[in-house]
Write a protein that holds these residues in place. Structure first.
Motif, PDB file in Angstrom:
ATOM      1  N   LEU A  74       0.665  -1.183   0.177  1.00  0.00           N
ATOM      2  CA  LEU A  74      -0.029   0.012   0.004  1.00  0.00           C
ATOM      3  C   LEU A  74       0.760   1.240   0.046  1.00  0.00           C
ATOM      4  CD1 LEU A  74      -2.718  -1.025   2.522  1.00  0.00           C
ATOM      5  CD2 LEU A  74      -2.836  -1.178   0.289  1.00  0.00           C
ATOM      6  N   GLN A  75       1.999   1.207   0.852  1.00  0.00           N
ATOM      7  CA  GLN A  75       2.829   2.464   0.709  1.00  0.00           C
ATOM      8  C   GLN A  75       3.495   2.769  -0.652  1.00  0.00           C
ATOM      9  OE1 GLN A  75       5.849   1.219   3.676  1.00  0.00           O
ATOM     10  NE2 GLN A  75       4.224   0.931   5.098  1.00  0.00           N
ATOM     11  N   GLY A  76       3.729   1.556  -1.406  1.00  0.00           N
ATOM     12  CA  GLY A  76       4.150   1.595  -2.706  1.00  0.00           C
ATOM     13  C   GLY A  76       3.102   2.249  -3.740  1.00  0.00           C
ATOM     14  N   ILE A  77       1.866   1.957  -3.551  1.00  0.00           N
ATOM     15  CA  ILE A  77       0.442   2.291  -4.212  1.00  0.00           C
ATOM     16  C   ILE A  77       0.810   4.098  -3.960  1.00  0.00           C
ATOM     17  CG2 ILE A  77      -1.844   2.668  -4.241  1.00  0.00           C
ATOM     18  CD1 ILE A  77      -1.817  -0.555  -3.772  1.00  0.00           C
ATOM     19  N   GLN A  78       0.877   4.345  -2.865  1.00  0.00           N
ATOM     20  CA  GLN A  78       0.866   5.814  -2.280  1.00  0.00           C
ATOM     21  C   GLN A  78       2.007   6.745  -2.902  1.00  0.00           C
ATOM     22  OE1 GLN A  78      -0.218   6.493   1.550  1.00  0.00           O
ATOM     23  NE2 GLN A  78       0.418   8.833   1.504  1.00  0.00           N
ATOM     24  N   ALA A  79       3.167   6.048  -3.100  1.00  0.00           N
ATOM     25  CA  ALA A  79       4.134   6.607  -3.470  1.00  0.00           C
ATOM     26  C   ALA A  79       4.151   6.798  -5.032  1.00  0.00           C
ATOM     27  CB  ALA A  79       5.429   5.705  -3.249  1.00  0.00           C
ATOM     28  N   ARG A  80       3.773   5.852  -5.615  1.00  0.00           N
ATOM     29  CA  ARG A  80       3.488   5.880  -7.191  1.00  0.00           C
ATOM     30  C   ARG A  80       2.364   6.900  -7.488  1.00  0.00           C
ATOM     31  NH1 ARG A  80       0.485   2.976 -11.408  1.00  0.00           N
ATOM     32  NH2 ARG A  80       1.790   3.102 -13.409  1.00  0.00           N
ATOM     33  N   GLY A  81       1.446   7.135  -6.615  1.00  0.00           N
ATOM     34  CA  GLY A  81       0.407   8.077  -6.970  1.00  0.00           C
ATOM     35  C   GLY A  81       1.001   9.445  -6.809  1.00  0.00           C
ATOM     36  N   CYS A  82       1.777   9.650  -5.716  1.00  0.00           N
ATOM     37  CA  CYS A  82       2.441  10.947  -5.692  1.00  0.00           C
ATOM     38  C   CYS A  82       3.395  11.101  -6.561  1.00  0.00           C
ATOM     39  CB  CYS A  82       3.342  10.946  -4.268  1.00  0.00           C
ATOM     40  SG  CYS A  82       2.308  10.878  -2.732  1.00  0.00           S
ATOM     41  N   GLU A  83       4.164  10.270  -7.231  1.00  0.00           N
ATOM     42  CA  GLU A  83       4.968  10.547  -8.354  1.00  0.00           C
ATOM     43  C   GLU A  83       4.072  10.852  -9.377  1.00  0.00           C
ATOM     44  OE1 GLU A  83       8.286  11.453  -8.414  1.00  0.00           O
ATOM     45  OE2 GLU A  83       7.642  11.304  -6.348  1.00  0.00           O
ATOM     46  N   ASP A  84       3.014  10.335  -9.561  1.00  0.00           N
ATOM     47  CA  ASP A  84       1.949  10.529 -10.690  1.00  0.00           C
ATOM     48  C   ASP A  84       1.466  11.670 -10.695  1.00  0.00           C
ATOM     49  OD1 ASP A  84       2.608   8.123 -12.405  1.00  0.00           O
ATOM     50  OD2 ASP A  84       1.290   6.962 -11.420  1.00  0.00           O
ATOM     51  N   LEU A  85       1.246  12.270  -9.666  1.00  0.00           N
ATOM     52  CA  LEU A  85       0.764  13.717  -9.538  1.00  0.00           C
ATOM     53  C   LEU A  85       1.898  14.668  -9.980  1.00  0.00           C
ATOM     54  CD1 LEU A  85      -1.650  15.734  -8.732  1.00  0.00           C
ATOM     55  CD2 LEU A  85      -0.582  15.724  -6.389  1.00  0.00           C
ATOM     56  N   ARG A  86       3.116  14.310  -9.856  1.00  0.00           N
ATOM     57  CA  ARG A  86       4.210  15.226 -10.158  1.00  0.00           C
ATOM     58  C   ARG A  86       4.115  14.949 -11.711  1.00  0.00           C
ATOM     59  NH1 ARG A  86       6.139  13.125  -4.960  1.00  0.00           N
ATOM     60  NH2 ARG A  86       6.652  15.231  -3.623  1.00  0.00           N
ATOM     61  N   THR A  87       3.874  13.880 -12.256  1.00  0.00           N
ATOM     62  CA  THR A  87       4.096  13.632 -13.596  1.00  0.00           C
ATOM     63  C   THR A  87       3.014  14.522 -14.446  1.00  0.00           C
ATOM     64  OG1 THR A  87       4.687  11.438 -13.410  1.00  0.00           O
ATOM     65  CG2 THR A  87       3.499  11.913 -15.488  1.00  0.00           C
ATOM     66  N   ILE A  88       1.631  14.640 -13.784  1.00  0.00           N
ATOM     67  CA  ILE A  88       0.654  15.499 -14.235  1.00  0.00           C
ATOM     68  C   ILE A  88       1.113  16.985 -14.329  1.00  0.00           C
ATOM     69  CG2 ILE A  88      -1.620  16.305 -13.889  1.00  0.00           C
ATOM     70  CD1 ILE A  88      -2.300  13.591 -12.731  1.00  0.00           C
ATOM     71  N   LEU A  89       1.718  17.419 -13.356  1.00  0.00           N
ATOM     72  CA  LEU A  89       2.243  18.741 -13.017  1.00  0.00           C
ATOM     73  C   LEU A  89       3.421  19.127 -13.423  1.00  0.00           C
ATOM     74  CD1 LEU A  89       0.882  18.881  -9.316  1.00  0.00           C
ATOM     75  CD2 LEU A  89      -0.219  19.835 -11.314  1.00  0.00           C
ATOM     76  N   ASN A  90       4.184  17.985 -13.992  1.00  0.00           N
ATOM     77  CA  ASN A  90       5.772  18.171 -14.608  1.00  0.00           C
ATOM     78  C   ASN A  90       6.371  19.038 -13.461  1.00  0.00           C
ATOM     79  OD1 ASN A  90       7.686  17.985 -16.241  1.00  0.00           O
ATOM     80  ND2 ASN A  90       7.325  19.720 -17.317  1.00  0.00           N
ATOM     81  N   THR A  91       6.574  18.549 -12.233  1.00  0.00           N
ATOM     82  CA  THR A  91       7.145  19.177 -11.064  1.00  0.00           C
ATOM     83  C   THR A  91       8.194  18.084 -10.416  1.00  0.00           C
ATOM     84  OG1 THR A  91       7.204  20.681  -9.228  1.00  0.00           O
ATOM     85  CG2 THR A  91       5.227  18.923  -9.441  1.00  0.00           C
ATOM     86  N   ARG A  92       8.906  18.393  -9.569  1.00  0.00           N
ATOM     87  CA  ARG A  92       9.543  17.596  -8.663  1.00  0.00           C
ATOM     88  C   ARG A  92       9.864  18.235  -7.294  1.00  0.00           C
ATOM     89  NH1 ARG A  92      12.335  17.871 -13.318  1.00  0.00           N
ATOM     90  NH2 ARG A  92      13.454  19.694 -12.940  1.00  0.00           N
ATOM     91  N   GLY A  93       9.960  17.135  -6.301  1.00  0.00           N
ATOM     92  CA  GLY A  93       9.882  17.521  -4.773  1.00  0.00           C
ATOM     93  C   GLY A  93       8.606  18.145  -4.454  1.00  0.00           C
ATOM     94  N   GLY A  94       8.709  19.092  -3.357  1.00  0.00           N
ATOM     95  CA  GLY A  94       7.293  19.909  -2.864  1.00  0.00           C
ATOM     96  C   GLY A  94       6.611  18.525  -2.135  1.00  0.00           C
ATOM     97  N   SER A  95       5.306  19.044  -1.572  1.00  0.00           N
ATOM     98  CA  SER A  95       4.653  18.123  -0.765  1.00  0.00           C
ATOM     99  C   SER A  95       3.310  17.890  -1.640  1.00  0.00           C
ATOM    100  CB  SER A  95       4.318  18.723   0.591  1.00  0.00           C
ATOM    101  OG  SER A  95       5.482  18.826   1.350  1.00  0.00           O
ATOM    102  N   ILE A  96       2.911  16.605  -1.286  1.00  0.00           N
ATOM    103  CA  ILE A  96       1.619  16.168  -1.881  1.00  0.00           C
ATOM    104  C   ILE A  96       0.616  16.237  -0.607  1.00  0.00           C
ATOM    105  CG2 ILE A  96       0.425  14.312  -3.155  1.00  0.00           C
ATOM    106  CD1 ILE A  96       2.782  15.485  -4.853  1.00  0.00           C
ATOM    107  N   TYR A  97      -0.814  16.908  -0.837  1.00  0.00           N
ATOM    108  CA  TYR A  97      -1.690  16.860   0.173  1.00  0.00           C
ATOM    109  C   TYR A  97      -2.716  15.996  -0.585  1.00  0.00           C
ATOM    110  CZ  TYR A  97      -5.102  19.148   3.143  1.00  0.00           C
ATOM    111  OH  TYR A  97      -6.070  19.456   4.090  1.00  0.00           O
ATOM    112  N   ALA A  98      -3.328  14.915   0.107  1.00  0.00           N
ATOM    113  CA  ALA A  98      -4.543  14.267  -0.262  1.00  0.00           C
ATOM    114  C   ALA A  98      -5.607  14.629   0.824  1.00  0.00           C
ATOM    115  CB  ALA A  98      -4.210  12.744  -0.163  1.00  0.00           C
ATOM    116  N   SER A  99      -6.631  15.097   0.163  1.00  0.00           N
ATOM    117  CA  SER A  99      -7.828  15.593   0.988  1.00  0.00           C
ATOM    118  C   SER A  99      -9.098  15.008   0.712  1.00  0.00           C
ATOM    119  CB  SER A  99      -7.930  17.187   1.040  1.00  0.00           C
ATOM    120  OG  SER A  99      -8.072  17.595  -0.381  1.00  0.00           O
ATOM    121  N   LEU A 100     -10.214  15.333   1.174  1.00  0.00           N
ATOM    122  CA  LEU A 100     -11.375  14.757   0.761  1.00  0.00           C
ATOM    123  C   LEU A 100     -12.125  15.539  -0.461  1.00  0.00           C
ATOM    124  CD1 LEU A 100     -14.010  13.043   1.520  1.00  0.00           C
ATOM    125  CD2 LEU A 100     -14.786  14.992   2.880  1.00  0.00           C
TER     126      LEU A 100
END
Length: 430
Positions: A74-100
């Motif tokens: 599950l940690q791997g799923i979350q890590a991949r999703g974080c990187e995929d948000l960065r893929t959409i945005l074309n960014t590196r670093g920063g923080s990912i915030y998952a909300s409702l």
């Protein structure tokens, strides 16, 4: 590439069939009734695989904050999703915030910047979604700051860069802008806004609401280095109950609600919901699959760029059909009894959202008439908190918002035009 096709470029028929097969409810609603769903700016079609992935991952009972194999998975799923948000945005670093919701995240981001970055004024635009505009107004009032609001341009349906940067000065603590209007579809020139605003104040904090724009076109934070940006996966072919945001390191480190033992830039409160990240990865997988039909690239961002670019081109072709019609039926621009609001000739500056009306029928009743004929659209009326401020800025009392998606076909645009023509004729004066 998108600039090479001012009227867009529709998908080949074989690919169109594959695209439609991947979505739920494109031709029929959940009761099996045939319809055209043209309210994707309010909801959005779901990928079959995203819904399946949601159920699959959410069914796993394990807590991610453990050391056993399932938790690590599950940690791997979350890590991949974080990187995929960065893929959409074309960014590196920063923080990912998952909300409702993306709206809740916007309030949180505005609060963090407003409460902890000094200044005497805050800048936004009249076209913001209430989650951004109301958050800016709330904290401006609470902190005794001037709220400066850039006006809309009725000729373009958007907000001019000049109008925004004219309000920014060395005492501006926060600039908050929408990526594209959810009434007119007009895209703001975020790259120019960021460049020119930072020329005035180099350390200016900038937040962007990308909820409407993300499913329709490229976002590139390498070109538009902002401090916070949000999107809503349910409007991006995913599932409800999820908002995802990215924040720069300096924005994420501002004081905010968090457990004391967590790192300075950590924003999540409580246990993670791995399905949020699994669904986002499925969305990116889909766009990359689409991109693979047009590009031989192997790098994930390049595949994503190719996919979203051709989504944009296909949707532009659909928009051109709606506006200009076909050999069989006139477009909205020339159809008797019909009005196109906020129409701009350069379709490259528009997402697939348009505002229209009828000369002899109010917009709310028009939506009812469309419904009787199996078409779902949405009334934008001044009595709605989601519409009043924007409509008044354009001098409009109301509009019918039409928002198809890239899984629609040119033939469905023609069908919509025929229905529109029927309604206009039915309510024309005798």
């Amino acid at each position: 590439m998108a600039s090479q096709y001012p009227q867009g470029l529709a998908f080949p028929e074989a690919l169109m069939r594959e695209v439609r097969a991947r979505f739920l409810g494109v031709e029929h609603d959940h009761h099996g009734r045939e319809r055209l769903y043209f309210d994707n700016a309010g909801g959005s079609f779901r990928l079959k695989s995203a819904v399946e992935r949601f159920a699959q991952v959410d069914a796993v009972p394990d807590n991610t904050e453990r050391i056993h194999a399932t938790a690590v998975e599950l940690q791997g799923i979350q890590a991949r999703g974080c990187e995929d948000l960065r893929t959409i945005l074309n960014t590196r670093g920063g923080s990912i915030y998952a909300s409702l919701t993306a709206s809740g995240a916007m309030f949180d981001m505005v609060r963090a910047v407003a409460e902890h970055v000094p200044g005497t004024n805050m800048v936004t635009t009249v076209l913001e979604h209430p989650s951004a505009f109301d958050a800016m107004r709330l904290y401006a009032e609470r902190l005794g700051r001037e709220l400066r609001v850039a006006p809309s341009n009725p000729a373009t349906g958007g907000v001019d860069v000049d109008a925004i940067v004219a309000l920014v000065d060395e005492n501006t603590s926060l600039l908050n802008v929408i990526h594209a209007s959810n009434i007119s579809g007009a895209k703001l020139d975020i790259e120019a806004v960021v460049r020119r605003a930072r020329a005035i104040k180099p350390d200016l904090y900038i937040l962007v609401d990308a909820v409407q724009h993300a499913p329709h076109g490229l976002i590139d934070l390498q070109k538009t280095p902002v401090d916070g940006i949000n999107l809503a996966p349910y409007k991006f072919f995913g599932c409800r109950g999820s908002g995802l945001s990215w924040m720069s390191e300096r924005a994420a480190a501002l004081p905010h609600h968090k457990l004391a033992g967590k790192p300075a830039g950590y924003w999540d409160l409580g246990s993670a919901a791995p399905w949020q990240f699994a669904v986002l990865s499925d969305i990116v997988d889909y766009v990359c699959w689409l991109g693979g039909h047009f590009s031989a690239a192997t790098e994930r961002r390049a595949q994503f760029e190719a996919g979203i670019t051709h989504i944009e081109l296909h949707e532009r072709a659909l928009l051109a059909t709606l506006l200009d019609g076909t050999a069989q039926v006139p477009g909205l621009r020339t159809m008797p009894g019909v009005k196109v609001f906020l129409d701009h000739p350069d379709l490259a500056k528009r997402d697939l959202i348009l505002a229209m009306g009828f000369e002899h029928l109010d917009c709310a009743q028009a939506v009812v008439e469309y419904g009787k004929r199996g078409v779902t659209v949405y009334e934008r009326v001044a009595s709605s908190i989601y519409s009043k401020r924007m409509l008044e800025s354009f001098g409009l009392e109301g509009a019918v918002r039409v928002s198809p998606l890239h899984c629609h076909t040119p033939a469905e645009m023609e069908r919509f035009l025929r229905v529109t023509q029927e309604i206009a004729q039915a309510f024309a004066p005798a």
